[in-house]
Design a protein around this motif. Structure first.
Motif, PDB file in Angstrom:
ATOM      1  N   ASN A 251      22.871  56.762 -29.636  1.00  0.00           N
ATOM      2  CA  ASN A 251      22.869  56.022 -28.368  1.00  0.00           C
ATOM      3  C   ASN A 251      24.165  56.289 -27.588  1.00  0.00           C
ATOM      4  O   ASN A 251      25.230  56.501 -28.173  1.00  0.00           O
ATOM      5  CB  ASN A 251      22.729  54.534 -28.629  1.00  0.00           C
ATOM      6  CG  ASN A 251      21.347  54.171 -29.129  1.00  0.00           C
ATOM      7  OD1 ASN A 251      20.423  54.980 -29.041  1.00  0.00           O
ATOM      8  ND2 ASN A 251      21.193  52.962 -29.662  1.00  0.00           N
ATOM      9  N   GLU A 252      24.042  56.234 -26.287  1.00  0.00           N
ATOM     10  CA  GLU A 252      25.182  56.426 -25.368  1.00  0.00           C
ATOM     11  C   GLU A 252      25.343  55.165 -24.527  1.00  0.00           C
ATOM     12  O   GLU A 252      24.357  54.546 -24.121  1.00  0.00           O
ATOM     13  CB  GLU A 252      24.937  57.640 -24.470  1.00  0.00           C
ATOM     14  CG  GLU A 252      26.037  57.884 -23.452  1.00  0.00           C
ATOM     15  CD  GLU A 252      25.657  58.979 -22.462  1.00  0.00           C
ATOM     16  OE1 GLU A 252      26.463  59.244 -21.553  1.00  0.00           O
ATOM     17  OE2 GLU A 252      24.546  59.546 -22.586  1.00  0.00           O
ATOM     18  N   VAL A 253      26.580  54.783 -24.261  1.00  0.00           N
ATOM     19  CA  VAL A 253      26.871  53.588 -23.469  1.00  0.00           C
ATOM     20  C   VAL A 253      27.398  54.019 -22.095  1.00  0.00           C
ATOM     21  O   VAL A 253      28.360  54.802 -22.010  1.00  0.00           O
ATOM     22  CB  VAL A 253      27.911  52.686 -24.183  1.00  0.00           C
ATOM     23  CG1 VAL A 253      28.322  51.536 -23.264  1.00  0.00           C
ATOM     24  CG2 VAL A 253      27.338  52.153 -25.486  1.00  0.00           C
ATOM     25  N   VAL A 254      26.750  53.517 -21.056  1.00  0.00           N
ATOM     26  CA  VAL A 254      27.184  53.776 -19.674  1.00  0.00           C
ATOM     27  C   VAL A 254      27.538  52.443 -19.042  1.00  0.00           C
ATOM     28  O   VAL A 254      26.736  51.498 -19.080  1.00  0.00           O
ATOM     29  CB  VAL A 254      26.075  54.477 -18.861  1.00  0.00           C
ATOM     30  CG1 VAL A 254      26.539  54.684 -17.425  1.00  0.00           C
ATOM     31  CG2 VAL A 254      25.710  55.799 -19.506  1.00  0.00           C
ATOM     32  N   ARG A 255      28.735  52.384 -18.461  1.00  0.00           N
ATOM     33  CA  ARG A 255      29.230  51.118 -17.901  1.00  0.00           C
ATOM     34  C   ARG A 255      29.241  51.190 -16.368  1.00  0.00           C
ATOM     35  O   ARG A 255      29.654  52.197 -15.792  1.00  0.00           O
ATOM     36  CB  ARG A 255      30.647  50.822 -18.404  1.00  0.00           C
ATOM     37  CG  ARG A 255      30.728  50.760 -19.930  1.00  0.00           C
ATOM     38  CD  ARG A 255      32.174  50.570 -20.399  1.00  0.00           C
ATOM     39  NE  ARG A 255      32.258  50.649 -21.861  1.00  0.00           N
ATOM     40  CZ  ARG A 255      32.091  49.614 -22.668  1.00  0.00           C
ATOM     41  NH1 ARG A 255      31.861  48.411 -22.150  1.00  0.00           N
ATOM     42  NH2 ARG A 255      32.192  49.764 -23.969  1.00  0.00           N
ATOM     43  N   TYR A 256      28.824  50.087 -15.744  1.00  0.00           N
ATOM     44  CA  TYR A 256      28.855  49.957 -14.287  1.00  0.00           C
ATOM     45  C   TYR A 256      29.634  48.694 -13.920  1.00  0.00           C
ATOM     46  O   TYR A 256      29.515  47.661 -14.604  1.00  0.00           O
ATOM     47  CB  TYR A 256      27.446  49.877 -13.697  1.00  0.00           C
ATOM     48  CG  TYR A 256      26.652  51.139 -13.870  1.00  0.00           C
ATOM     49  CD1 TYR A 256      27.054  52.316 -13.263  1.00  0.00           C
ATOM     50  CD2 TYR A 256      25.491  51.144 -14.633  1.00  0.00           C
ATOM     51  CE1 TYR A 256      26.317  53.483 -13.428  1.00  0.00           C
ATOM     52  CE2 TYR A 256      24.748  52.302 -14.801  1.00  0.00           C
ATOM     53  CZ  TYR A 256      25.173  53.469 -14.185  1.00  0.00           C
ATOM     54  OH  TYR A 256      24.455  54.624 -14.347  1.00  0.00           O
ATOM     55  N   ASP A 257      30.380  48.795 -12.829  1.00  0.00           N
ATOM     56  CA  ASP A 257      31.174  47.649 -12.372  1.00  0.00           C
ATOM     57  C   ASP A 257      30.242  46.568 -11.832  1.00  0.00           C
ATOM     58  O   ASP A 257      29.359  46.846 -11.009  1.00  0.00           O
ATOM     59  CB  ASP A 257      32.161  48.107 -11.289  1.00  0.00           C
ATOM     60  CG  ASP A 257      33.321  47.153 -11.125  1.00  0.00           C
ATOM     61  OD1 ASP A 257      33.127  45.931 -11.314  1.00  0.00           O
ATOM     62  OD2 ASP A 257      34.432  47.620 -10.818  1.00  0.00           O
ATOM     63  N   ASP A 258      30.451  45.352 -12.290  1.00  0.00           N
ATOM     64  CA  ASP A 258      29.598  44.230 -11.857  1.00  0.00           C
ATOM     65  C   ASP A 258      30.256  43.404 -10.756  1.00  0.00           C
ATOM     66  O   ASP A 258      29.710  42.395 -10.320  1.00  0.00           O
ATOM     67  CB  ASP A 258      29.281  43.334 -13.061  1.00  0.00           C
ATOM     68  CG  ASP A 258      28.165  42.342 -12.751  1.00  0.00           C
ATOM     69  OD1 ASP A 258      27.259  42.692 -11.972  1.00  0.00           O
ATOM     70  OD2 ASP A 258      28.216  41.202 -13.259  1.00  0.00           O
TER      71      ASP A 258
ATOM     72  N   PHE B 175      32.418  48.312   7.767  1.00  0.00           N
ATOM     73  CA  PHE B 175      32.610  48.273   6.312  1.00  0.00           C
ATOM     74  C   PHE B 175      31.539  47.361   5.724  1.00  0.00           C
ATOM     75  O   PHE B 175      31.018  46.463   6.388  1.00  0.00           O
ATOM     76  CB  PHE B 175      34.012  47.787   5.932  1.00  0.00           C
ATOM     77  CG  PHE B 175      34.207  46.315   6.030  1.00  0.00           C
ATOM     78  CD1 PHE B 175      34.005  45.484   4.936  1.00  0.00           C
ATOM     79  CD2 PHE B 175      34.585  45.733   7.244  1.00  0.00           C
ATOM     80  CE1 PHE B 175      34.176  44.126   5.029  1.00  0.00           C
ATOM     81  CE2 PHE B 175      34.766  44.368   7.336  1.00  0.00           C
ATOM     82  CZ  PHE B 175      34.558  43.559   6.233  1.00  0.00           C
ATOM     83  N   ALA B 176      31.229  47.618   4.449  1.00  0.00           N
ATOM     84  CA  ALA B 176      30.179  46.861   3.767  1.00  0.00           C
ATOM     85  C   ALA B 176      30.709  46.363   2.431  1.00  0.00           C
ATOM     86  O   ALA B 176      31.566  46.995   1.797  1.00  0.00           O
ATOM     87  CB  ALA B 176      28.941  47.728   3.553  1.00  0.00           C
ATOM     88  N   ARG B 177      30.172  45.221   2.005  1.00  0.00           N
ATOM     89  CA  ARG B 177      30.429  44.691   0.660  1.00  0.00           C
ATOM     90  C   ARG B 177      29.114  44.703  -0.098  1.00  0.00           C
ATOM     91  O   ARG B 177      28.085  44.231   0.418  1.00  0.00           O
ATOM     92  CB  ARG B 177      31.017  43.278   0.743  1.00  0.00           C
ATOM     93  CG  ARG B 177      32.396  43.210   1.368  1.00  0.00           C
ATOM     94  CD  ARG B 177      32.984  41.824   1.240  1.00  0.00           C
ATOM     95  NE  ARG B 177      32.125  40.837   1.879  1.00  0.00           N
ATOM     96  CZ  ARG B 177      32.196  39.532   1.649  1.00  0.00           C
ATOM     97  NH1 ARG B 177      33.074  39.067   0.769  1.00  0.00           N
ATOM     98  NH2 ARG B 177      31.390  38.687   2.275  1.00  0.00           N
ATOM     99  N   TYR B 178      29.162  45.200  -1.318  1.00  0.00           N
ATOM    100  CA  TYR B 178      27.929  45.345  -2.082  1.00  0.00           C
ATOM    101  C   TYR B 178      28.232  45.179  -3.566  1.00  0.00           C
ATOM    102  O   TYR B 178      29.395  45.156  -4.001  1.00  0.00           O
ATOM    103  CB  TYR B 178      27.302  46.716  -1.815  1.00  0.00           C
ATOM    104  CG  TYR B 178      28.082  47.858  -2.430  1.00  0.00           C
ATOM    105  CD1 TYR B 178      27.707  48.390  -3.673  1.00  0.00           C
ATOM    106  CD2 TYR B 178      29.190  48.404  -1.793  1.00  0.00           C
ATOM    107  CE1 TYR B 178      28.420  49.434  -4.251  1.00  0.00           C
ATOM    108  CE2 TYR B 178      29.898  49.440  -2.371  1.00  0.00           C
ATOM    109  CZ  TYR B 178      29.521  49.952  -3.594  1.00  0.00           C
ATOM    110  OH  TYR B 178      30.224  50.968  -4.171  1.00  0.00           O
ATOM    111  N   ARG B 179      27.188  45.084  -4.352  1.00  0.00           N
ATOM    112  CA  ARG B 179      27.306  45.036  -5.810  1.00  0.00           C
ATOM    113  C   ARG B 179      26.089  45.712  -6.431  1.00  0.00           C
ATOM    114  O   ARG B 179      25.017  45.789  -5.808  1.00  0.00           O
ATOM    115  CB  ARG B 179      27.435  43.604  -6.320  1.00  0.00           C
ATOM    116  CG  ARG B 179      26.283  42.715  -5.963  1.00  0.00           C
ATOM    117  CD  ARG B 179      26.567  41.270  -6.356  1.00  0.00           C
ATOM    118  NE  ARG B 179      26.652  41.119  -7.788  1.00  0.00           N
ATOM    119  CZ  ARG B 179      25.614  40.828  -8.565  1.00  0.00           C
ATOM    120  NH1 ARG B 179      24.415  40.648  -8.011  1.00  0.00           N
ATOM    121  NH2 ARG B 179      25.750  40.713  -9.853  1.00  0.00           N
TER     122      ARG B 179
END
Length: 291
Positions: free
Chosen positions: A56-63, A88-92
């Motif tokens: 298995n591989e772990v991929v991390r994304y900023d929350d 400008f934009a704010r997103y998640r």
């Protein structure tokens, strides 16, 4: 001794396998567990998690909430006055599974490039729709326009697993080539308004001057008329007094008139008079010498 070595090797391998199967999910991240590139699970709760080691591989994304400064674009409102818009934009990242499927192995920069490709067309579409003028964009109504851009961008960015929280217009300016023409038009308009004000002021001044001149003429005429009336009444009263005096004693009145004439004629500084002694002017003087 051989058994001890095997035991030590087994312990080391077990430790390596255990370390490879354990990972930590940070509270600021969302984690995907992949197996041969395929998504096996999504880890969103912070804490320890397990995976198959070496498989298995772990991929991390900023929350966390992220920011994106879009590139400057030109828009053309309904009044055909081009504007340069910087937003400008704010997103998640709301859905890491869909985000992975949409972006693939690309980085966050790739995702932001895709997101910018969604936001900028919406800015052009919303600011260029019928009824939206440059004055509308530069007024308080721009908040409603930004909300429309946010809603449209959020709907389209959902396919990327991204939630657009807000889109704001940072700067809205005229292109450089239009600034001088706009300033010239503004100057001409202000000069025209100033000329109108000056003309109205001159017109009002002319009315005031004409009214003042007419008032002066009326006052002067009234004063002259009153003076003539007063002078006529005085002359009439004087003539009446003279007539009454003459009626009472004509000789005395004639004598008084002669003395008044002497007084006026013989004052110092008067020019010399050449009159014969026998003139009627000296009649009363001659009588006085004879007496």
């Amino acid at each position: 001794m051989k058994k001890l070595n095997i035991l030590l090797i087994g312990i080391v391998v077990a430790v390596i396998l255990l370390a490879s199967s354990i990972f930590i999910v940070d509270e600021r991240q969302k984690v995907l567990v992949l197996r041969f590139g395929q998504i096996q699970s999504v880890k969103e709760e912070p804490g320890l998690a397990f995976k198959w080691p070496f498989i298995n591989e772990v991929v991390r994304y900023d929350d966390r909430i992220l920011s994106l400064d879009t590139t400057t674009i030109e828009v053309t409102p309904s009044d055909d006055r081009r504007l340069v818009v910087d937003a400008f934009a704010r997103y998640r990242i709301s859905d890491p599974r869909q985000f992975r499927e949409a972006i693939g192995t690309g980085s966050l920069a790739t995702a932001e490039s895709r997101l910018e490709g969604i936001i900028n067309p919406q800015i052009r579409a919303i600011l260029g729709q019928d009824g939206v003028t440059s004055n509308t964009i530069l007024s308080e109504d721009r908040s409603g326009l930004m909300q429309q851009i946010t809603d449209a961008s959020r709907q389209r960015a959902a396919s990327l697993g991204i939630e657009v929280l807000d889109v704001r217009l940072k700067q809205t300016n005229l292109p450089e080539q239009n600034l001088e023409a706009t300033f010239a038009r503004m100057r001409a308009e202000r000069e025209r308004e100033a000329a109108d004000e000056i003309a109205r002021g001159e017109e009002a001044a002319q009315r005031v001057r004409a009214q003042a001149d007419r008032t002066v003429v009326e006052i002067t005429s009234d004063a002259n008329r009153e003076a003539e009336i007063t002078r006529g009444e005085a002359d009439a009263e004087r003539n009446g007094i003279f007539a009454e005096a003459y009626g009472q004693d004509a000789a005395f009145f004639e004598f008084y008139r002669s003395l008044t004439a002497y007084e006026r004629a013989l004052q110092s500084g008067n020019s010399s008079m050449v009159i014969t002694p026998e003139s009627e002017f000296f009649d009363y003087l001659g009588r006085a010498e004879g007496r």
